[in-house]
Design a protein around this motif. Structure first.
Motif, PDB file in Angstrom:
ATOM      1  N   PHE A   1       0.902  -0.812   0.310  1.00 16.07           N
ATOM      2  CA  PHE A   1       0.015   0.006  -0.313  1.00 16.07           C
ATOM      3  C   PHE A   1       0.906   1.501   0.276  1.00 16.07           C
ATOM      4  O   PHE A   1       2.170   1.428   0.499  1.00 16.07           O
ATOM      5  N   THR A   2       0.951   1.569  -0.643  1.00 17.32           N
ATOM      6  CA  THR A   2       1.695   3.314  -1.055  1.00 17.32           C
ATOM      7  C   THR A   2       0.767   4.386  -1.612  1.00 17.32           C
ATOM      8  O   THR A   2      -0.571   4.129  -1.905  1.00 17.32           O
ATOM      9  N   LEU A   3       1.084   5.490  -1.498  1.00 20.02           N
ATOM     10  CA  LEU A   3       0.772   7.033  -1.522  1.00 20.02           C
ATOM     11  C   LEU A   3       0.378   6.802  -3.371  1.00 20.02           C
ATOM     12  O   LEU A   3      -0.074   7.483  -4.204  1.00 20.02           O
ATOM     13  N   ASP A   4       2.733   6.357  -4.046  1.00 26.39           N
ATOM     14  CA  ASP A   4       1.989   6.652  -5.201  1.00 26.39           C
ATOM     15  C   ASP A   4       3.813   6.197  -5.724  1.00 26.39           C
ATOM     16  O   ASP A   4       4.423   7.145  -5.093  1.00 26.39           O
ATOM     17  N   SER A   5       3.825   5.122  -5.588  1.00 23.04           N
ATOM     18  CA  SER A   5       6.028   4.406  -5.982  1.00 23.04           C
ATOM     19  C   SER A   5       6.498   5.348  -6.806  1.00 23.04           C
ATOM     20  O   SER A   5       7.602   5.473  -7.069  1.00 23.04           O
ATOM     21  N   GLY A   6       6.088   5.933  -7.157  1.00 19.10           N
ATOM     22  CA  GLY A   6       6.622   7.010  -8.488  1.00 19.10           C
ATOM     23  C   GLY A   6       6.895   8.285  -8.272  1.00 19.10           C
ATOM     24  O   GLY A   6       7.696   8.829  -8.974  1.00 19.10           O
ATOM     25  N   SER A   7       6.344   8.859  -6.720  1.00 20.99           N
ATOM     26  CA  SER A   7       5.864   9.972  -6.617  1.00 20.99           C
ATOM     27  C   SER A   7       6.586  10.374  -4.789  1.00 20.99           C
ATOM     28  O   SER A   7       7.262  10.916  -4.873  1.00 20.99           O
ATOM     29  N   CYS A   8       6.442   8.817  -4.204  1.00 22.23           N
ATOM     30  CA  CYS A   8       6.726   9.080  -2.913  1.00 22.23           C
ATOM     31  C   CYS A   8       8.267   7.659  -2.030  1.00 22.23           C
ATOM     32  O   CYS A   8       7.654   6.752  -2.738  1.00 22.23           O
ATOM     33  N   ALA A   9       9.026   8.450  -1.699  1.00 22.82           N
ATOM     34  CA  ALA A   9      10.349   7.862  -1.909  1.00 22.82           C
ATOM     35  C   ALA A   9       9.903   7.021  -1.203  1.00 22.82           C
ATOM     36  O   ALA A   9      10.483   5.746  -1.318  1.00 22.82           O
ATOM     37  N   PRO A  10       9.772   6.986   0.479  1.00 22.75           N
ATOM     38  CA  PRO A  10       9.413   5.647   1.189  1.00 22.75           C
ATOM     39  C   PRO A  10       8.656   4.632  -0.038  1.00 22.75           C
ATOM     40  O   PRO A  10       9.316   3.397   0.498  1.00 22.75           O
ATOM     41  N   CYS A  11       7.501   4.880  -0.678  1.00 21.96           N
ATOM     42  CA  CYS A  11       6.830   4.160  -0.985  1.00 21.96           C
ATOM     43  C   CYS A  11       7.870   3.347  -2.155  1.00 21.96           C
ATOM     44  O   CYS A  11       7.076   2.309  -2.777  1.00 21.96           O
ATOM     45  N   GLN A  12       8.519   4.305  -2.799  1.00 23.55           N
ATOM     46  CA  GLN A  12      10.191   3.803  -4.339  1.00 23.55           C
ATOM     47  C   GLN A  12      10.120   3.116  -3.197  1.00 23.55           C
ATOM     48  O   GLN A  12      10.167   1.363  -3.925  1.00 23.55           O
ATOM     49  N   TYR A  13      10.933   2.663  -2.262  1.00 25.04           N
ATOM     50  CA  TYR A  13      12.022   2.017  -1.406  1.00 25.04           C
ATOM     51  C   TYR A  13      11.248   0.429  -1.633  1.00 25.04           C
ATOM     52  O   TYR A  13      11.672  -0.134  -0.975  1.00 25.04           O
ATOM     53  N   MET A  14       9.912   1.026  -0.469  1.00 30.05           N
ATOM     54  CA  MET A  14       9.186  -0.655  -0.461  1.00 30.05           C
ATOM     55  C   MET A  14       9.588  -1.424  -1.324  1.00 30.05           C
ATOM     56  O   MET A  14       9.783  -2.197  -1.541  1.00 30.05           O
ATOM     57  N   MET A  15       8.841  -0.373  -2.374  1.00 31.06           N
ATOM     58  CA  MET A  15       8.303  -1.125  -4.095  1.00 31.06           C
ATOM     59  C   MET A  15       9.471  -1.904  -4.133  1.00 31.06           C
ATOM     60  O   MET A  15       9.492  -2.863  -4.665  1.00 31.06           O
ATOM     61  N   GLU A  16      10.433  -1.218  -4.596  1.00 31.85           N
ATOM     62  CA  GLU A  16      12.030  -1.821  -5.100  1.00 31.85           C
ATOM     63  C   GLU A  16      12.313  -2.893  -4.004  1.00 31.85           C
ATOM     64  O   GLU A  16      12.735  -3.785  -4.782  1.00 31.85           O
ATOM     65  N   SER A  17      12.175  -2.971  -2.771  1.00 32.68           N
ATOM     66  CA  SER A  17      12.885  -4.444  -2.059  1.00 32.68           C
ATOM     67  C   SER A  17      11.415  -5.453  -2.408  1.00 32.68           C
ATOM     68  O   SER A  17      12.123  -6.380  -1.691  1.00 32.68           O
ATOM     69  N   VAL A  18      10.041  -4.875  -2.425  1.00 34.93           N
ATOM     70  CA  VAL A  18       9.419  -6.625  -3.211  1.00 34.93           C
ATOM     71  C   VAL A  18      10.442  -6.929  -4.355  1.00 34.93           C
ATOM     72  O   VAL A  18       9.943  -8.366  -4.256  1.00 34.93           O
ATOM     73  N   GLN A  19      10.393  -5.869  -5.213  1.00 28.55           N
ATOM     74  CA  GLN A  19      10.190  -5.639  -6.354  1.00 28.55           C
ATOM     75  C   GLN A  19      12.251  -7.192  -6.068  1.00 28.55           C
ATOM     76  O   GLN A  19      12.287  -7.709  -7.396  1.00 28.55           O
ATOM     77  N   ARG A  20      12.790  -6.733  -5.846  1.00 29.87           N
ATOM     78  CA  ARG A  20      14.362  -7.348  -5.404  1.00 29.87           C
ATOM     79  C   ARG A  20      14.154  -8.986  -5.056  1.00 29.87           C
ATOM     80  O   ARG A  20      14.613  -9.507  -5.303  1.00 29.87           O
TER      81      ARG A  20
END
Length: 125
Positions: A38-57
């Motif tokens: 659950f994110t604000l938007d991983s394209g514009s929210c840095a913590p959200c982006q880092y969390m999505m990247e963690s899952v993707q990795r």
């Protein structure tokens, strides 16, 4: 399948529990572990982006035993789902419907361990 259960859930918000899909709690019935971010938007929210990247990795570690999805609050269905299941912080990772990491970006090791435990509990190891 995961997508069919999710489609069923989102098409039946009118008073039904988000945990039910064709005969009961849908997470145990899925053929893989579902990781929801659950994110604000991983394209514009840095913590959200880092969390999505963690899952993707970490996802390739599990091949086809997991599926992950970003649920951005830019979409009404994500907001409704957050309310129904009680997600209070963003970003948050749920693993098969249970909050695993709320507002804290897990290390790859922590995330792999949490997902692996759920994969094993479901007998997908």
């Amino acid at each position: 399948t995961v997508n069919q259960c999710l489609d069923d859930i989102f098409s039946t918000f009118a008073g039904e529990s988000p945990y039910f899909c064709t005969g009961g709690n849908y997470y145990p019935n899925l053929d893989r572990v579902l990781v929801e971010v659950f994110t604000l938007d991983s394209g514009s929210c840095a913590p959200c982006q880092y969390m999505m990247e963690s899952v993707q990795r970490t996802a390739p570690e599990f091949h086809r035993r997991i599926e992950f999805i970003e649920r951005s609050v830019n979409h009404k269905d994500a907001i409704a789902r957050m309310k129904l299941i009680g997600v209070g912080n963003i970003p948050t990772i749920l693993i098969d419907g249970e909050t695993a990491f709320a507002s804290l970006i897990p290390s790859d090791h922590e995330l792999i361990s949490a997902i692996r435990a759920r994969v094993e509990r479901k007998g997908l190891g």
